[in-house]
Design a protein around this motif. Structure first.
Motif, PDB file in Angstrom:
ATOM      1  N   SER A   1    -101.457 -17.896  61.386  1.00  0.00           N
ATOM      2  CA  SER A   1    -101.139 -19.232  61.860  1.00  0.00           C
ATOM      3  C   SER A   1    -100.128 -19.151  62.991  1.00  0.00           C
ATOM      4  CB  SER A   1    -100.565 -20.072  60.715  1.00  0.00           C
ATOM      5  OG  SER A   1    -100.058 -21.300  61.196  1.00  0.00           O
ATOM      6  N   PRO A   2    -100.187 -20.089  63.910  1.00  0.00           N
ATOM      7  CA  PRO A   2     -99.162 -20.127  64.958  1.00  0.00           C
ATOM      8  C   PRO A   2     -97.870 -20.787  64.499  1.00  0.00           C
ATOM      9  CG  PRO A   2    -100.750 -21.865  65.323  1.00  0.00           C
ATOM     10  CD  PRO A   2    -101.257 -21.062  64.146  1.00  0.00           C
ATOM     11  N   ASP A   3     -97.899 -21.355  63.296  1.00  0.00           N
ATOM     12  CA  ASP A   3     -96.745 -22.132  62.869  1.00  0.00           C
ATOM     13  C   ASP A   3     -96.517 -21.988  61.381  1.00  0.00           C
ATOM     14  OD1 ASP A   3     -95.816 -25.674  62.970  1.00  0.00           O
ATOM     15  OD2 ASP A   3     -94.665 -23.855  62.568  1.00  0.00           O
ATOM     16  N   TYR A   4     -95.601 -21.100  61.013  1.00  0.00           N
ATOM     17  CA  TYR A   4     -95.295 -20.913  59.595  1.00  0.00           C
ATOM     18  C   TYR A   4     -94.191 -21.848  59.113  1.00  0.00           C
ATOM     19  CZ  TYR A   4     -98.473 -17.018  59.514  1.00  0.00           C
ATOM     20  OH  TYR A   4     -99.609 -16.245  59.576  1.00  0.00           O
ATOM     21  N   SER A   5     -93.774 -22.781  59.951  1.00  0.00           N
ATOM     22  CA  SER A   5     -92.840 -23.803  59.487  1.00  0.00           C
ATOM     23  C   SER A   5     -93.582 -24.980  58.855  1.00  0.00           C
ATOM     24  CB  SER A   5     -91.979 -24.311  60.649  1.00  0.00           C
ATOM     25  OG  SER A   5     -92.767 -25.026  61.582  1.00  0.00           O
ATOM     26  N   ASP A   6     -94.900 -24.964  58.956  1.00  0.00           N
ATOM     27  CA  ASP A   6     -95.724 -26.041  58.405  1.00  0.00           C
ATOM     28  C   ASP A   6     -96.080 -25.708  56.960  1.00  0.00           C
ATOM     29  OD1 ASP A   6     -98.784 -27.712  59.547  1.00  0.00           O
ATOM     30  OD2 ASP A   6     -97.615 -27.917  57.719  1.00  0.00           O
ATOM     31  N   TYR A   7     -95.686 -26.554  56.028  1.00  0.00           N
ATOM     32  CA  TYR A   7     -95.925 -26.250  54.618  1.00  0.00           C
ATOM     33  C   TYR A   7     -97.413 -26.124  54.306  1.00  0.00           C
ATOM     34  CZ  TYR A   7     -97.437 -31.022  53.560  1.00  0.00           C
ATOM     35  OH  TYR A   7     -98.129 -32.200  53.509  1.00  0.00           O
ATOM     36  N   LYS A   8     -98.272 -26.775  55.111  1.00  0.00           N
ATOM     37  CA  LYS A   8     -99.710 -26.730  54.841  1.00  0.00           C
ATOM     38  C   LYS A   8    -100.295 -25.339  55.094  1.00  0.00           C
ATOM     39  CE  LYS A   8    -100.686 -30.228  57.555  1.00  0.00           C
ATOM     40  NZ  LYS A   8     -99.313 -30.709  57.889  1.00  0.00           N
ATOM     41  N   THR A   9     -99.549 -24.463  55.751  1.00  0.00           N
ATOM     42  CA  THR A   9    -100.008 -23.106  56.029  1.00  0.00           C
ATOM     43  C   THR A   9    -100.016 -22.250  54.773  1.00  0.00           C
ATOM     44  OG1 THR A   9     -99.099 -23.281  58.261  1.00  0.00           O
ATOM     45  CG2 THR A   9     -99.540 -21.068  57.450  1.00  0.00           C
ATOM     46  N   TYR A  10     -99.263 -22.644  53.772  1.00  0.00           N
ATOM     47  CA  TYR A  10     -99.022 -21.801  52.607  1.00  0.00           C
ATOM     48  C   TYR A  10     -99.985 -22.090  51.463  1.00  0.00           C
ATOM     49  CZ  TYR A  10     -94.920 -20.454  55.163  1.00  0.00           C
ATOM     50  OH  TYR A  10     -94.078 -19.963  56.143  1.00  0.00           O
ATOM     51  N   ASP A  11    -100.427 -20.985  50.809  1.00  0.00           N
ATOM     52  CA  ASP A  11    -101.401 -21.085  49.740  1.00  0.00           C
ATOM     53  C   ASP A  11    -100.762 -21.197  48.366  1.00  0.00           C
ATOM     54  OD1 ASP A  11    -103.515 -20.226  51.677  1.00  0.00           O
ATOM     55  OD2 ASP A  11    -102.449 -18.310  51.517  1.00  0.00           O
ATOM     56  N   THR A  12     -99.608 -20.536  48.224  1.00  0.00           N
ATOM     57  CA  THR A  12     -99.016 -20.389  46.892  1.00  0.00           C
ATOM     58  C   THR A  12     -97.533 -20.698  46.964  1.00  0.00           C
ATOM     59  OG1 THR A  12    -100.594 -18.613  46.426  1.00  0.00           O
ATOM     60  CG2 THR A  12     -98.705 -18.800  44.947  1.00  0.00           C
ATOM     61  N   TRP A  13     -97.037 -21.340  45.916  1.00  0.00           N
ATOM     62  CA  TRP A  13     -95.636 -21.730  45.857  1.00  0.00           C
ATOM     63  C   TRP A  13     -95.002 -21.227  44.561  1.00  0.00           C
ATOM     64  CZ3 TRP A  13     -93.188 -24.506  49.753  1.00  0.00           C
ATOM     65  CH2 TRP A  13     -94.021 -24.958  50.776  1.00  0.00           C
ATOM     66  N   GLY A  14     -93.707 -20.899  44.662  1.00  0.00           N
ATOM     67  CA  GLY A  14     -92.949 -20.555  43.469  1.00  0.00           C
ATOM     68  C   GLY A  14     -92.477 -21.810  42.749  1.00  0.00           C
ATOM     69  N   GLN A  15     -91.779 -21.594  41.643  1.00  0.00           N
ATOM     70  CA  GLN A  15     -91.353 -22.709  40.801  1.00  0.00           C
ATOM     71  C   GLN A  15     -90.084 -23.369  41.310  1.00  0.00           C
ATOM     72  OE1 GLN A  15     -90.781 -19.576  40.159  1.00  0.00           O
ATOM     73  NE2 GLN A  15     -88.676 -19.430  39.422  1.00  0.00           N
ATOM     74  N   GLY A  16     -89.375 -22.716  42.201  1.00  0.00           N
ATOM     75  CA  GLY A  16     -88.148 -23.264  42.759  1.00  0.00           C
ATOM     76  C   GLY A  16     -86.910 -22.762  42.044  1.00  0.00           C
ATOM     77  N   THR A  17     -85.829 -22.654  42.792  1.00  0.00           N
ATOM     78  CA  THR A  17     -84.546 -22.249  42.227  1.00  0.00           C
ATOM     79  C   THR A  17     -83.464 -23.132  42.842  1.00  0.00           C
ATOM     80  OG1 THR A  17     -83.064 -20.374  41.806  1.00  0.00           O
ATOM     81  CG2 THR A  17     -84.142 -20.419  43.946  1.00  0.00           C
ATOM     82  N   GLN A  18     -82.559 -23.600  41.985  1.00  0.00           N
ATOM     83  CA  GLN A  18     -81.539 -24.552  42.429  1.00  0.00           C
ATOM     84  C   GLN A  18     -80.388 -23.826  43.106  1.00  0.00           C
ATOM     85  OE1 GLN A  18     -81.367 -28.115  42.078  1.00  0.00           O
ATOM     86  NE2 GLN A  18     -79.601 -27.839  43.439  1.00  0.00           N
ATOM     87  N   VAL A  19     -79.992 -24.337  44.258  1.00  0.00           N
ATOM     88  CA  VAL A  19     -78.792 -23.874  44.952  1.00  0.00           C
ATOM     89  C   VAL A  19     -77.872 -25.082  45.096  1.00  0.00           C
ATOM     90  CG1 VAL A  19     -77.851 -23.037  47.129  1.00  0.00           C
ATOM     91  CG2 VAL A  19     -79.937 -22.012  46.195  1.00  0.00           C
ATOM     92  N   THR A  20     -76.660 -24.944  44.577  1.00  0.00           N
ATOM     93  CA  THR A  20     -75.683 -26.018  44.658  1.00  0.00           C
ATOM     94  C   THR A  20     -74.425 -25.497  45.324  1.00  0.00           C
ATOM     95  OG1 THR A  20     -76.541 -27.021  42.625  1.00  0.00           O
ATOM     96  CG2 THR A  20     -74.357 -27.724  43.372  1.00  0.00           C
ATOM     97  N   VAL A  21     -74.011 -26.166  46.389  1.00  0.00           N
ATOM     98  CA  VAL A  21     -72.821 -25.771  47.133  1.00  0.00           C
ATOM     99  C   VAL A  21     -71.782 -26.869  46.976  1.00  0.00           C
ATOM    100  CG1 VAL A  21     -71.893 -25.031  49.348  1.00  0.00           C
ATOM    101  CG2 VAL A  21     -74.292 -24.560  48.780  1.00  0.00           C
ATOM    102  N   SER A  22     -70.661 -26.525  46.375  1.00  0.00           N
ATOM    103  CA  SER A  22     -69.612 -27.501  46.150  1.00  0.00           C
ATOM    104  C   SER A  22     -68.623 -27.501  47.307  1.00  0.00           C
ATOM    105  CB  SER A  22     -68.893 -27.208  44.836  1.00  0.00           C
ATOM    106  OG  SER A  22     -68.256 -25.961  44.911  1.00  0.00           O
ATOM    107  N   SER A  23     -68.039 -28.659  47.570  1.00  0.00           N
ATOM    108  CA  SER A  23     -67.092 -28.780  48.694  1.00  0.00           C
ATOM    109  C   SER A  23     -65.683 -28.501  48.247  1.00  0.00           C
ATOM    110  CB  SER A  23     -67.188 -30.182  49.291  1.00  0.00           C
ATOM    111  OG  SER A  23     -66.954 -31.152  48.305  1.00  0.00           O
TER     112      SER A  23
END
Length: 122
Positions: free
Chosen positions: A100-122
């Motif tokens: 693909s010419p554009d890997y910033s487009d989410y539609k380019t991707y076939d498979t996704w992980g479950q996600g991991t939370q990142v929390t940054v406190s001030s």
């Protein structure tokens, strides 16, 4: 078929660092990327890397985040430095078997992980 398992999220103070990992099993992907989604916001592209090693980043993380790939381990990493509260989100790993010419487009991707939370406190 590709399966993705993410790890490395957590809670960190502003200015701190975290490293996310995404281990892929199954078919080798041409490109792998990281996206994030904060509460009430749309999913946002963060970074991507192709098999040969080309990288792309969203402007807001350039100079702070680094994406890297270990092809032998079929694993992609996201090193996040100088974290800011606005980086708080669920981070998702994604894999693409397409050229693909554009890997910033989410539609380019076939498979996704479950996600991991990142929390940054001030």
């Amino acid at each position: 078929q590709v399966q993705l398992v993410e790890s490395g999220g957590g809670l960190v103070q502003a200015g701190g660092s975290l490293r996310l990992s995404c281990a892929a099993s199954g078919r080798t992907s041409y490109a792998m990327g990281w996206f994030r989604q904060a509460p009430g916001k749309e999913r946002e592209f963060v970074a991507a890397i192709t098999w040969p090693g080309s990288t792309d980043y969203v402007d807001s993380v350039k100079g702070r985040f680094t994406i890297a790939r270990d092809n032998a381990k079929n694993t992609v990493y996201l090193q996040m430095n100088s974290l800011k509260p606005e980086d708080t989100a669920v981070y998702y790993c994604a894999a693409s078997t397409s050229l693909s010419p554009d890997y910033s487009d989410y539609k380019t991707y076939d498979t996704w992980g479950q996600g991991t939370q990142v929390t940054v406190s001030s």
